[in-house]
Design an enzyme around this catalytic site. Structure first.
Site, PDB file in Angstrom:
ATOM      1  N   VAL A  15       0.837  -1.207   0.000  1.00  0.00           N
ATOM      2  CA  VAL A  15       0.000   0.000   0.000  1.00  0.00           C
ATOM      3  C   VAL A  15       0.875   1.262   0.000  1.00  0.00           C
ATOM      4  CG1 VAL A  15      -1.874   1.224   1.176  1.00  0.00           C
ATOM      5  CG2 VAL A  15      -1.781  -1.269   1.264  1.00  0.00           C
ATOM      6  N   LYS A 104      -7.510  -2.024   8.465  1.00  0.00           N
ATOM      7  CA  LYS A 104      -8.868  -2.466   8.817  1.00  0.00           C
ATOM      8  C   LYS A 104      -8.945  -3.084  10.207  1.00  0.00           C
ATOM      9  CE  LYS A 104      -6.825  -5.637   6.046  1.00  0.00           C
ATOM     10  NZ  LYS A 104      -6.366  -5.774   4.680  1.00  0.00           N
ATOM     11  N   GLU A 128     -10.390   5.297   4.444  1.00  0.00           N
ATOM     12  CA  GLU A 128     -11.075   4.790   3.249  1.00  0.00           C
ATOM     13  C   GLU A 128     -10.416   3.513   2.703  1.00  0.00           C
ATOM     14  OE1 GLU A 128     -14.000   6.289   1.576  1.00  0.00           O
ATOM     15  OE2 GLU A 128     -13.797   4.199   0.958  1.00  0.00           O
ATOM     16  N   GLY A 133     -10.334  -1.720  -0.955  1.00  0.00           N
ATOM     17  CA  GLY A 133      -9.235  -1.212  -1.801  1.00  0.00           C
ATOM     18  C   GLY A 133      -9.550   0.164  -2.349  1.00  0.00           C
ATOM     19  N   ILE A 135     -12.194   1.295  -3.919  1.00  0.00           N
ATOM     20  CA  ILE A 135     -13.610   1.711  -4.080  1.00  0.00           C
ATOM     21  C   ILE A 135     -13.992   2.676  -2.958  1.00  0.00           C
ATOM     22  CG2 ILE A 135     -15.956   0.907  -4.494  1.00  0.00           C
ATOM     23  CD1 ILE A 135     -14.848  -1.968  -4.380  1.00  0.00           C
ATOM     24  N   GLU A 189      -3.078 -11.040   2.289  1.00  0.00           N
ATOM     25  CA  GLU A 189      -2.512 -10.548   3.539  1.00  0.00           C
ATOM     26  C   GLU A 189      -1.173 -11.236   3.799  1.00  0.00           C
ATOM     27  OE1 GLU A 189      -4.307  -8.145   5.707  1.00  0.00           O
ATOM     28  OE2 GLU A 189      -4.897  -8.046   3.621  1.00  0.00           O
ATOM     29  N   LYS A 204     -13.756  -5.745   7.618  1.00  0.00           N
ATOM     30  CA  LYS A 204     -14.281  -4.744   6.680  1.00  0.00           C
ATOM     31  C   LYS A 204     -15.790  -4.555   6.824  1.00  0.00           C
ATOM     32  CE  LYS A 204     -10.499  -5.545   3.407  1.00  0.00           C
ATOM     33  NZ  LYS A 204     -10.047  -6.367   2.270  1.00  0.00           N
TER      34      LYS A 204
HETATM   35  N1  HSE Z   1      -5.858  -9.111   1.450  1.00  0.00           N
HETATM   36  C1  HSE Z   1      -6.840  -8.132   1.150  1.00  0.00           C
HETATM   37  C2  HSE Z   1      -7.694  -8.645  -0.016  1.00  0.00           C
HETATM   38  C3  HSE Z   1      -6.166  -6.842   0.780  1.00  0.00           C
HETATM   39  O1  HSE Z   1      -7.349  -9.664  -0.611  1.00  0.00           O
HETATM   40  O2  HSE Z   1      -8.699  -8.050  -0.299  1.00  0.00           O
HETATM   41  C4  HSE Z   1      -7.015  -5.650   0.964  1.00  0.00           C
HETATM   42  O3  HSE Z   1      -7.439  -5.464   2.271  1.00  0.00           O
END
Ligand code: HSE
Length: 426
Positions: A15, A104, A128, A133, A135, A189, A204
């Site tokens: 990121v 998150k 955000e 991601g 969006i 992850e 999330k």
């Molecule tokens: N590991 C997460 C995914 C990355 O695959 O969506 C974004 O949080």
């Protein structure tokens, strides 16, 4: 001389590199939109031995030196996890810095406390990038949709699992091969268990439900199942009945300050807008009492989309700084109640491997009848070694009764194994 907004980054992984590249590549446009120039002045990392291809003097392994630097205005926390991120974010806010985070887990577990802290200091705390991601989901829920009672949300919120399920469906790919590809593309992850067991989706959807309901959803009150028990066979049976299987995070407000949040593979009609969201794409479908049905979709993981969400938040912070305004953090309290999963009413898909002998079907049907579960559709096939495969779709039933029936069926002598069950929506 115009003020320069000074940024300290914590973390320079997937990121962080996306966010940094966006700041550099789109510097002129971003500066114009904020109204002030900006500079990344320090980047905190764990290990200083790698060549990261940018000015080496920016990097430090002393993360505290960033949050204690009085000249830094904005901290971007892009480390992930709670430890040490929680302490660093808290200290950064106490030291008067605006914070943008993609974390998150941090927000799902400590969002209420940290956002209150930011608000009390007149600072921004934006997140955000923590959900979906690239969006925009958090800002629309906090602003444009905030007047609605958001009764239901259903989201594909993990890129890795959606990528895996899509590859299993479209290429008959093995689970492990698909996961390795998702890892190679930077979607997964650090510990992919968080993806495939639904932990990431859980953080999330609970953040989204907390914003929608105005109170933090306790993580321990959510129900969670991952995708590891699914096979290509289940995806094919689902397809034959006109369904897709997706790992969904679902939030249903069932009473005042009461939400049922669950994460599990779900069979949804192929005609549902979420059914055609494939690969790394994420989507959130929601129903608000005034707006009706809305769906957002886009790339849910990866360096560039997630970096884009971080920089969107930075623009908000930058504009507040440029306008001399106070922060725009929107606090929410603790104390959301979570509804029991046992009371859920839904339909089920169930696949069993059985002994191919007289009355097998009758014995199974008896147990389901005993618990008031009505079978809607069925497929059966003969397998080698005197075995068979029986697959049911049920009408709506109560989860508690379905689980009782399932454990009783599993004990029948004619059952070789209960291979899978999947909840069916719509
Ligand atoms: N590991 C997460 C995914 C990355 O695959 O969506 C974004 O949080």
């Amino acid at each position: 001389m115009a003020k320069v907004i000074r940024i300290g980054m914590l973390g320079f992984g997937t990121v962080g590199t996306g966010a940094y590249r966006m700041l550099e590549d789109n510097r002129v446009a971003i500066t114009k939109k904020i109204g002030l120039p900006f500079e990344v002045v320090k980047i905190g990392i764990k290990d200083h031995t790698k060549d990261r291809g940018i000015n080496d003097s920016l990097f430090t392994t002393d993360l505290n030196s960033i949050i204690e630097d009085p000249t830094i205005d904005v901290v971007m926390e892009l480390i992930g996890g709670v430890d040490p991120a929680a302490e660093l974010v808290e200290k950064a806010l106490i030291n008067g810095k605006h914070v943008v985070t993609a974390n998150k887990e941090l927000i799902a577990k400590h969002g209420s406390r940290l956002v209150h802290l930011a608000k009390s200091k007149g600072l921004d705390l934006h997140y955000e990038a923590a959900v979906g991601g690239g969006i925009p989901l958090i800002q629309p829920l906090k602003h444009q949709l905030a007047g609605n009672d958001v009764i239901r949300m259903m989201g594909i919120l993990n890129g890795t699992t959606n990528y895996i399920l899509t590859m299993m469906e479209e290429e008959q790919a093995d689970f492990g091969v698909a996961l390795a590809e998702a890892q190679a593309k930077g979607y997964a992850e650090a510990d992919p268990t968080n993806d495939v067991e639904g932990i990431d989706t859980g953080y999330k959807i609970s953040i989204l439900a907390s914003i929608a309901g105005g109170k933090q959803v306790p993580i321990e009150g959510i129900y969670r199942e991952g995708i590891t028990k699914l096979s290509i066979t289940d995806i094919e049976y689902a397809d034959s009945w006109g369904y897709k299987i997706k790992l969904l995070g679902i939030s249903d407000f069932v009473g005042p300050d009461t939400v049922r949040v669950r994460i599990h593979p779900t069979m949804i009609k192929s005609s549902h807008p979420l059914a055609s969201v494939n690969g790394v794409y994420n989507a959130l479908w929601l129903h608000g009492d005034f707006v009706g049905d809305v769906m957002f979709s886009g790339r849910g993981a990866g360096s560039d989309p997630t970096g884009s969400a971080v920089i969107g938040d930075f623009l908000d912070v930058g504009r507040n700084i440029a306008n001399g305004g106070s922060g725009s953090a929107i606090p929410y309290d603790l104390g959301m109640n979570t509804a029991n999963m046992d009371d859920l009413e839904t339909a089920y898909y169930l696949r069993m491997i059985v002994a191919d002998q007289p009355n097998t079907l009758g014995e199974i049907a008896m147990v389901f009848g005993k618990y008031g579960i009505s079978i809607a559709e069925m497929q059966m096939k003969t397998l080698p070694s005197n075995q068979g495969e029986i697959v049911f779709l049920t009408h709506e039933a109560v989860e508690r009764e379905f689980q009782k029936a399932l454990s009783e069926v599993a004990k029948l002598p004619c059952i070789v194994k209960v291979a899978t069950f999947v909840r069916v929506d719509g």
